[in-house]
Write a protein that holds these residues in place. Structure first.
Motif, short mmCIF file in Angstrom:
data_model
loop_
_atom_site.label_atom_id
_atom_site.label_comp_id
_atom_site.label_asym_id
_atom_site.label_seq_id
_atom_site.Cartn_x
_atom_site.Cartn_y
_atom_site.Cartn_z
N TRP A 240 -2.53 -1.15 -4.26
CA TRP A 240 -3.22 -2.49 -4.48
C TRP A 240 -2.14 -3.66 -4.20
CZ3 TRP A 240 -7.86 -1.34 -2.89
CH2 TRP A 240 -8.50 -0.01 -3.65
N VAL A 241 -1.06 -3.72 -4.82
CA VAL A 241 0.03 -4.72 -4.38
C VAL A 241 0.15 -4.93 -3.07
CG1 VAL A 241 2.31 -5.33 -4.83
CG2 VAL A 241 0.94 -4.18 -6.71
N ASP A 242 0.23 -3.94 -2.10
CA ASP A 242 0.59 -4.15 -0.76
C ASP A 242 -0.45 -5.47 0.06
OD1 ASP A 242 -2.00 -2.90 -0.12
OD2 ASP A 242 -0.92 -1.31 0.57
N MET A 243 -1.50 -5.40 -0.73
CA MET A 243 -2.42 -6.86 -0.05
C MET A 243 -1.69 -7.94 0.02
SD MET A 243 -6.34 -7.82 -1.02
CE MET A 243 -7.01 -6.28 -0.40
N ILE A 244 -0.56 -8.18 -1.19
CA ILE A 244 -0.04 -9.26 -1.13
C ILE A 244 1.39 -9.46 -0.53
CG2 ILE A 244 0.74 -11.29 -2.98
CD1 ILE A 244 -1.43 -10.33 -4.93
N THR A 245 2.02 -8.24 -0.91
CA THR A 245 3.41 -8.06 -0.17
C THR A 245 3.47 -7.78 1.01
OG1 THR A 245 3.42 -5.65 -0.78
CG2 THR A 245 4.25 -7.28 -2.55
N ASP A 246 2.43 -7.15 1.66
CA ASP A 246 2.43 -6.68 3.05
C ASP A 246 0.88 -6.88 3.53
OD1 ASP A 246 2.72 -5.65 5.65
OD2 ASP A 246 2.69 -3.77 4.82
N PRO A 247 0.34 -8.02 3.83
CA PRO A 247 -1.02 -8.40 4.18
C PRO A 247 -1.44 -7.84 5.30
CG PRO A 247 0.23 -10.48 4.00
CD PRO A 247 1.26 -9.39 3.52
N GLN A 248 -0.40 -8.13 6.41
CA GLN A 248 -0.89 -7.48 7.58
C GLN A 248 -0.93 -5.96 7.54
OE1 GLN A 248 2.03 -9.10 10.53
NE2 GLN A 248 0.80 -10.95 10.82
N GLY A 249 -0.04 -5.17 6.91
CA GLY A 249 -0.28 -3.80 7.01
C GLY A 249 -1.27 -3.51 5.95
N ALA A 250 -1.75 -4.24 5.04
CA ALA A 250 -2.80 -3.84 4.07
C ALA A 250 -4.23 -4.09 4.91
CB ALA A 250 -2.78 -4.75 2.79
N ALA A 251 -4.32 -4.97 5.69
CA ALA A 251 -5.38 -5.17 6.45
C ALA A 251 -5.37 -4.10 7.53
CB ALA A 251 -5.23 -6.74 7.23
N ALA A 252 -4.40 -3.82 8.23
CA ALA A 252 -4.58 -2.62 9.03
C ALA A 252 -5.03 -1.34 8.42
CB ALA A 252 -3.27 -2.36 9.94
N ARG A 253 -4.48 -0.98 7.08
CA ARG A 253 -4.99 0.23 6.47
C ARG A 253 -6.47 0.09 6.12
NH1 ARG A 253 0.58 -0.01 5.13
NH2 ARG A 253 0.12 -1.64 3.44
N ARG A 254 -6.83 -1.08 5.67
CA ARG A 254 -8.20 -1.13 5.62
C ARG A 254 -9.19 -0.72 6.70
NH1 ARG A 254 -6.36 -5.61 2.86
NH2 ARG A 254 -7.53 -7.20 4.12
N ARG A 255 -8.81 -1.35 7.74
CA ARG A 255 -9.44 -1.26 9.01
C ARG A 255 -9.33 0.43 9.43
NH1 ARG A 255 -6.82 -6.18 10.53
NH2 ARG A 255 -5.22 -5.03 11.71
N ASP A 256 -8.33 0.88 9.46
CA ASP A 256 -8.25 2.37 9.47
C ASP A 256 -9.20 3.29 8.62
OD1 ASP A 256 -6.45 1.83 11.28
OD2 ASP A 256 -4.82 2.49 10.14
N GLU A 257 -9.42 2.74 7.29
CA GLU A 257 -10.38 3.37 6.25
C GLU A 257 -11.67 3.14 6.74
OE1 GLU A 257 -9.53 5.51 4.06
OE2 GLU A 257 -7.27 5.43 4.04
N GLU A 258 -11.95 2.01 6.99
CA GLU A 258 -13.56 1.57 7.45
C GLU A 258 -13.77 2.37 8.74
OE1 GLU A 258 -13.43 -2.51 7.93
OE2 GLU A 258 -13.17 -2.91 5.87
N ALA A 259 -12.83 2.43 9.54
CA ALA A 259 -13.14 3.48 10.78
C ALA A 259 -13.48 4.91 10.55
CB ALA A 259 -11.91 3.36 11.79
#
Length: 265
Positions: A240-259
């Protein structure tokens, strides 16, 4: 419920109405000024951390929910203390159903104290009202701030006998030092965890800060936690920390999970 008249745009002088591209250009120009203000505020806090301290040698007593306590007791074992002098007492407008409207406004803004406590800092309020009156007021207003009764010259000695204000203290064992003081419009900015920490001698205690050598500091974000979870673990799960420390990477991972059709919350 109070009803307010809603003005139409024809009745007030508005700024220019422009296309999105022009609006974004104007926002970026103002953003430069906003960042300058942020950096100036950081620089001011850095100077505050280098302010000289003055030792408190006089003994002060406060009445609390568990009985009489000292100034040292107000720290609750933590390293730093902030005492806000709130006006709730006979003679103050609103007595005895309410505290001062300005002080009440400020109390409504106070963030959850678990975050401040996690930085070894305690916030308390102090007034001249009795503990019975304070308990009744807190229940009515839904406040959970530790709130003490001033029983001696504390308010006069610390510049808050006629006006509200925040006094910041730090302790070294049983020795207590006053480190800073604000009142007036300085009080109106208080309420967030950050505004309180910036007032203190140790600041936010994060590695990016300009602090004297040897001050306690940890990486930003890593110590942040849910307010009901500080006792359970020192920091949130890294995923969960990665949303702040790596927002672009976190967003990409969320999109992958949604897909993949993930239904996680």
């Amino acid at each position: 419920m109070t009803t307010h008249k809603t003005e139409t745009l024809d009745e007030i002088k508005t700024p220019p109405i422009v296309p999105l591209e022009e609006w974004e250009t104007a926002r970026q120009q103002l953003l430069i000024k906003e960042k300058e203000l942020t950096h100036a505020r950081d620089a001011l806090a850095a100077k505050r951390r280098r302010m000289p301290w003055t030792e408190i040698k006089k003994a002060y007593s406060f009445d609390g929910s568990q009985g009489m306590v000292s100034l040292l007791d107000l720290f609750e074992g933590r390293r730093q203390l902030i005492v806000y002098r709130a006006f709730f007492e006979p003679g103050v407008f609103g007595w005895s159903e309410h505290a001062c409207r300005g002080c009440s406004f400020g109390a409504d803004q106070v963030a959850h104290l678990a975050h401040l406590n996690a930085r070894d800092t305690t916030l308390v309020y102090a007034s001249r009202a009795t503990q019975a009156d304070i308990a009744r007021l807190k229940a009515r207003m839904g406040w959970e701030i530790p709130w003490y009764t001033i029983t001696d010259s504390f308010d006069a000695d610390f510049g808050v006998d006629e006006w509200h204000g925040h006094n910041a203290f730090i302790r070294d064992g049983e020795r207590v030092f006053r480190t800073y003081f604000i009142n007036g419009r300085g009080d109106e900015a208080m309420g967030t965890t950050w505004s309180y920490l910036d007032l203190t001698a140790l600041g936010r205690q994060e590695t990016w800060e300009d602090s004297p050598e040897g001050y306690p500091q940890t990486p930003p974000y890593k110590w942040w936690n849910w307010h009901d979870n500080y006792d359970a673990e020192t920091s949130p799960d890294p995923k969960w920390v990665d949303m702040i420390t790596d927002p672009q990477g976190a967003a990409a991972r969320r999109r992958d999970e949604e897909a993949k059709g993930c239904t996680c919350s």
